[in-house]
Design an enzyme around this catalytic site. Structure first.
Site, PDB file in Angstrom:
ATOM      1  CB  VAL A 116      -0.909   0.023   1.245  1.00 33.16           C
ATOM      2  CG1 VAL A 116      -1.800   1.262   1.208  1.00 33.16           C
ATOM      3  CG2 VAL A 116      -1.771  -1.225   1.309  1.00 33.16           C
ATOM      4  CB  THR A 119      -1.918   6.588   3.471  1.00 31.33           C
ATOM      5  OG1 THR A 119      -1.229   5.471   4.026  1.00 31.33           O
ATOM      6  CG2 THR A 119      -3.282   6.152   2.991  1.00 31.33           C
ATOM      7  CB  SER A 121       0.248   6.711   7.872  1.00 35.16           C
ATOM      8  OG  SER A 121      -0.912   6.212   7.241  1.00 35.16           O
ATOM      9  CB  CYS A 122       2.147   3.420   3.357  1.00 35.32           C
ATOM     10  SG  CYS A 122       3.533   4.223   2.535  1.00 35.32           S
ATOM     11  N   GLY A 123       4.395   3.664   5.919  1.00 36.99           N
ATOM     12  CA  GLY A 123       5.593   3.083   6.488  1.00 36.99           C
ATOM     13  C   GLY A 123       6.707   2.869   5.487  1.00 36.99           C
TER      14      GLY A 123
END
Length: 291
Positions: A116, A119, A121-123
């Site tokens: 993913v 976003t 915040s997907c890391g």
């Protein structure tokens, strides 16, 4: 279908005077997006244009690129009490949609380990995020070098007021983001509002996909807040060459714009703006950028 607004009682304090009154709030509810019956994502959104939101999300994921890729989108029932009871499926909450792809369209791997990248915040690190967009983008932002998209700064300067004037629900609630699609001459083509700015963009892109309009190669995307990497990515994946925002971009959004030749404009307020990338599409004086 869900309501866009709700009325709630509030205590109002003005200059020491206390009163009670009803207030209009924007509705926020979860939407679960399923792909071929399997859960894919959950987003908090303002109800409305849910099918377009799901379609636009899948454009940004690189799954859809045209209306021909999409078989259908339906609401799923059985999401409330009563599901599983004898003969009962539960009432339809209109908070779950299932997307079916057309025959032959590859179905991405849906698992907790899937890549993913939509976003912030997907890391993933910045380079991985940029690579993900580069490898999945279906459209080029300069399809015809001989006839490049050109836009006047004065046209861009007029867009925030035009977007604000078209924000119908914002006038009632003061709590919504907006995304609008304009021609390079400043004509408003579409506007969507949502509690999430990314959802508003997905609704815009999804509606365009449903109408067979992708890529949006002669359009400007105007957003009411900041220009995050996620929004820049959604513009690139839809083939939109110009993204303008009333607030600041993130550093990764600028990196993505530079990599893909997206025109990225921030702090668009009045006659003032900052051009972070893609200045070749703006009709600037010859001496601009010198000194």
């Amino acid at each position: 279908m869900g309501r866009v607004t709700e009325r709630r009682r509030v205590i109002r304090i003005r200059d020491g005077a206390v009163s009670t009154r009803p207030d209009t709030l924007v509705v926020e509810e979860p939407l679960e997006i399923r792909l071929g019956g399997k859960p894919l994502a959950i987003t908090m959104r303002t109800p409305g244009d849910d099918f377009a939101l799901a379609a636009g999300f899948l454009v940004s994921e690189g799954v859809l690129a045209s209306a021909d890729d999409l078989a259908n989108i339906v609401y799923c029932a059985g999401a409330t009490e009563g599901a599983g009871e004898a003969g009962g499926r539960g009432a339809n909450t209109y908070n779950i949609v299932d997307v079916r792809l057309a025959e032959g369209v590859p179905v991405p791997d849906i698992s907790l380990e899937r890549n993913v990248y939509t976003t912030s915040s997907c890391g993933l690190c910045g380079k991985a995020s940029l690579d993900a967009v580069r490898t999945t983008a279906r459209f080029t932002l300069d399809p015809s070098p001989d006839t490049p998209v050109r836009i006047e700064p004065a046209t861009l300067a007029a867009l925030p007021d035009r977007l604000r004037a078209a924000q119908r629900v914002f006038d009632w609630t003061g709590g919504l983001h907006a995304a609008a699609l304009f021609t390079t001459d400043g004509e408003l083509l579409d506007i969507r509002e949502d509690v999430g700015r990314h959802n508003a963009v997905d609704k815009i892109v999804g509606r365009a996909l449903q109408q067979g309009l992708l890529p949006l190669s002669s359009c400007v995307l105007m957003v009411s807040g900041r220009a995050s990497f996620e929004l820049a990515q959604k513009a690139v994946m839809a083939g939109i060459p110009v993204l303008a925002a009333v607030s600041a971009p993130s550093s990764l959004a600028v990196d993505l714009a530079a990599e893909t030749r997206l025109t990225l404009v921030g702090f668009l307020r009045g006659t003032s703006m900052n051009v972070y990338a893609g200045e070749h599409r703006l009709a600037l004086p010859a001496e601009a950028g010198t000194g």
